[in-house]
Enzyme design. Structure first.
Site, short mmCIF file in Angstrom:
data_model
loop_
_atom_site.label_atom_id
_atom_site.label_comp_id
_atom_site.label_asym_id
_atom_site.label_seq_id
_atom_site.Cartn_x
_atom_site.Cartn_y
_atom_site.Cartn_z
N ARG A 141 0.85 -1.19 0.00
CA ARG A 141 0.00 0.00 0.00
C ARG A 141 0.89 1.25 0.00
O ARG A 141 1.95 1.26 0.64
CB ARG A 141 -0.84 -0.04 1.28
CG ARG A 141 -1.85 1.09 1.43
CD ARG A 141 -2.96 0.97 0.46
NE ARG A 141 -4.11 1.78 0.82
CZ ARG A 141 -5.07 2.11 -0.05
NH1 ARG A 141 -4.99 1.71 -1.31
NH2 ARG A 141 -6.10 2.81 0.34
N THR B 171 -9.73 0.50 -9.58
CA THR B 171 -8.70 -0.36 -9.02
C THR B 171 -8.68 -1.54 -9.97
O THR B 171 -9.46 -1.57 -10.92
CB THR B 171 -9.09 -0.73 -7.56
OG1 THR B 171 -8.99 0.44 -6.75
CG2 THR B 171 -8.25 -1.81 -6.94
N THR C 190 -3.87 -0.75 -7.35
CA THR C 190 -4.65 0.45 -7.64
C THR C 190 -3.83 1.71 -7.76
O THR C 190 -2.73 1.81 -7.19
CB THR C 190 -5.70 0.65 -6.51
OG1 THR C 190 -6.59 1.70 -6.87
CG2 THR C 190 -5.06 0.99 -5.18
N ASN D 132 -6.00 4.27 -7.18
CA ASN D 132 -7.19 4.83 -6.56
C ASN D 132 -8.18 5.26 -7.65
O ASN D 132 -8.87 4.43 -8.19
CB ASN D 132 -6.88 5.95 -5.58
CG ASN D 132 -8.10 6.26 -4.73
OD1 ASN D 132 -8.98 5.42 -4.58
ND2 ASN D 132 -8.18 7.45 -4.17
N ASP E 72 -7.76 8.35 0.14
CA ASP E 72 -8.30 7.24 0.95
C ASP E 72 -8.10 7.48 2.45
O ASP E 72 -8.62 6.72 3.28
CB ASP E 72 -7.68 5.90 0.54
CG ASP E 72 -8.48 5.22 -0.57
OD1 ASP E 72 -9.56 5.74 -0.93
OD2 ASP E 72 -8.03 4.19 -1.08
N SER F 132 -7.67 0.90 3.19
CA SER F 132 -8.10 0.42 1.87
C SER F 132 -9.31 -0.50 2.01
O SER F 132 -9.63 -0.98 3.10
CB SER F 132 -6.95 -0.37 1.24
OG SER F 132 -7.36 -1.01 0.05
N SER F 133 -9.97 -0.74 0.89
CA SER F 133 -11.04 -1.75 0.86
C SER F 133 -10.65 -2.96 0.02
O SER F 133 -11.46 -3.88 -0.14
CB SER F 133 -12.31 -1.14 0.26
OG SER F 133 -12.82 -0.15 1.09
N GLY G 19 -13.37 -1.44 -7.28
CA GLY G 19 -14.69 -0.88 -6.95
C GLY G 19 -14.72 -0.03 -5.71
O GLY G 19 -15.81 0.20 -5.15
N GLY G 20 -13.55 0.45 -5.22
CA GLY G 20 -13.56 1.33 -4.05
C GLY G 20 -14.30 0.69 -2.89
O GLY G 20 -14.09 -0.48 -2.57
N1 GLY Z 1 -8.28 3.01 -3.45
C1 GLY Z 1 -9.19 1.97 -3.24
C2 GLY Z 1 -8.87 1.13 -2.06
O1 GLY Z 1 -7.73 0.98 -1.72
O2 GLY Z 1 -9.73 0.63 -1.42
#
Ligand code: GLY
Length: 561
Positions: free
Chosen positions: A101, A373, A391, A393, A415, A444-445, A465-466
């Protein structure tokens, strides 16, 4: 001029892997390979991974080659200038979670996106140089490489060729580049390969010479070819020209982190997924835990009862996410407590069948995220399984291309909670656990996931998909393992999404009207949107049959043999 022949093969059953040309390639939505498979957002990237396995590489080699190729052929989200997570289950039983990340630069601070009146200036965390976190992808690829078999130079070779000689773009890619043309011009300090005088169209060739040079430096010098020397100097010069804050020390100091993978039981399966700083693993653990005792399969797929219980689980998990979760190196979220079966049961005590629970009755806050992403799923002939989500983002990240180096920088700073504790311009509330701090990773997701049965992979899945990533992976697991949908329907069935705030259920266009109408009567508000979450799935059946599915929502494509 070369013209592409881009076609879609909806059904393909395991013939020998042929190498297609970057000027004439096919999208393969479904295949049943006998030995190995890759599914990713772009046919040329999937093929790069599959060719590496054909040449003797394993699933980790393939995941590295696929990510590098995506950085060239899918600039919208594939990246060198972003970050990601890899979850893997190796044949020897070892499980891996590698965190690459992005990190806030040393000069970042909690209120860096607030104006003099304390109001969030949200464009600053989304567009341009200040939006970028310190990229993690290249460090992540090298951290994964210790589990691979082939020299890194072999894995990067297909990406170098695609960047140097070019490849033809699809209609979707042409539309994406045209949509962002004004942003690319406005936000860049030097000309980029993504802008040309006339509009892009399907069949145009995209050549990225600067990116090819950057990739070559990585091939020659390893991670130092990116985080030090010429490329790092170009990043720092770009920051100076554009008013960004990433320094040479930030780049040199970046490290990918091995994490303890998150593993939990669900109806006899073992779910292996990403821990913090992704909220995705905890999210699906909570949601699956909350619905586990309900007779979903009896109620049926997309039945009113099933969808209601799933929405209420989603609502509660997102409320917890916002309140508790952030970078575990900076905060101490009560993970054991919020994933306890007894806690999850208590959480559902406020659920009333036949009536929507208002989100105001469920406590906590939320972090906003964008939809772009990308994910890749890989299985090799030895049974090694790899699931990677990566990603920038937003689509094309910050839209800033590092001058002379040819790669896009992320806008991952968005984020973070730009203004913790206060509703932002969309009425969303951010959390203190995810406030900006130097060298902190933003929440993050992303939810790269592998499902095991009797210690062997049965499902490799993930999606972009965020904030919808978590509900999409949750629904993919239920579709495949509880509702027993076939692999293609598992991926392509319409999705629904509730994230606590706003208090509404987002649905894709083809979500069944009858279920929506019944739930509206119970008090649920629906908003049609999408399509979202291009899910890449490999399913391995007990008899050894392999199914690889690329999501219908994009150019997603499977390759294998
Ligand atoms: N930028 C999307 C995530 O990391 O969840």
């Amino acid at each position: 001029m070369r013209f592409p022949l881009i076609s879609v093969l909806l059904l393909y059953t395991g013939a020998a892997l042929a190498q297609s040309s970057p000027y004439n390639y096919q999208v393969t939505k479904y295949m049943t390979p006998r030995r190995y498979a890759v599914v990713s957002a772009h046919p040329l990237a999937s093929e790069a991974g599959a060719q590496v396995m054909k040449a003797g590489g394993n699933a980790v080699d393939a995941a590295i080659a696929t990510q590098l190729a995506l950085a060239v052929v899918y600039p919208e989200a594939g990246n060198l200038g972003g970050g990601g997570f890899m979850v893997a289950r190796l044949r020897n039983g070892q499980s891996l979670a590698i965190d690459y990340r992005e990190m806030a630069p040393q000069k970042a601070h909690r209120d860096m996106y607030l104006d003099g009146n304390g109001n969030a200036q949200t464009r600053l965390s989304l567009d341009g140089h200040l939006a970028a976190g310190v990229p993690g992808t290249v460090a992540g690829l090298f951290a994964s490489h210790q589990y691979a078999k082939l020299p890194f130079a072999k894995l990067v070779a297909p990406a170098i060729k695609l960047a140097e000689k070019g490849f033809v773009i699809t209609e979707r890619e042409a539309a994406g580049l045209n949509r962002r043309k004004e942003d690319f011009i406005r936000l860049n300090t030097m000309p980029t390969a993504f802008v040309k005088d006339t509009p892009w169209k399907a069949g145009d060739t995209l050549v990225q010479k600067d990116l090819a040079r950057t990739l070559r430096l990585i091939a020659q010098k390893g991670a130092a070819g990116f985080y030090e020397g010429e490329t790092a100097e170009k990043v720092v010069a770009e920051m100076r020209r554009g008013g960004g804050i990433i320094s040479a020390a930030d780049l040199k100091g970046y490290r990918a982190k091995p994490r303890q993978p998150l593993q939990f039981k669900f109806r006899g399966y073992d779910i292996l997924t990403m821990p913090l700083p992704s909220s995705g693993g905890v999210g699906i653990q909570q949601m699956l835990g909350m619905v586990e005792s309900y007779p979903l399969e009896e109620w049926g797929f997309h039945s009113v009862q099933s969808v209601q219980v799933m929405i209420e689980a989603e609502r509660r998990a997102y409320a917890d996410r916002a309140k508790f979760l952030g970078d575990p190196d900076f905060t101490s979220p009560p993970l054991a407590a919020i994933t306890q079966p007894s806690y999850l049961k208590t959480r559902m005590q406020t659920f009333t069948p036949g009536r929507a629970t208002p989100s105001e009755a469920v406590q906590a806050g939320l972090v906003k995220e964008s939809m772009q992403t990308t994910h890749l799923s890989v299985l090799d002939a030895d049974g090694n399984a790899v699931s990677v989500t990566t990603t920038l983002n937003g689509g094309y990240g910050s839209k800033v291309v590092v001058g002379g180096a040819g790669f896009l920088l992320n806008n991952e700073m968005d984020d973070f909670s730009v203004k913790p504790g206060t509703p932002n311009m969309y009425g969303l509330i951010g959390a203190e656990a995810n406030a900006i701090a130097p060298r902190k990773r933003m929440l993050s997701s992303m939810t790269p996931t592998i499902v095991l049965q009797h210690n062997r992979p049965v499902l490799i899945a993930g999606t972009p998909g965020g904030s919808t990533i978590i509900t999409s992976v949750f629904q993919t697991i239920l579709n495949a393992l509880v509702f027993n949908l076939d692999a293609q329907t598992t991926v392509n069935a319409p999705k629904f999404h509730h994230q606590w705030l706003p208090d509404e259920v987002r649905i894709e266009q083809d979500f069944p009207d009858s279920t929506r109408a019944a739930l509206e009567k119970m008090g649920y508000k629906f908003v049609k949107s999408g399509p979202w979450s291009r899910t890449e799935v490999i399913k391995i059946h007990p008899d050894g049959k392999i199914e690889a599915v690329g999501d219908k929502r994009g150019d997603d494509s499977a390759a294998g043999e």
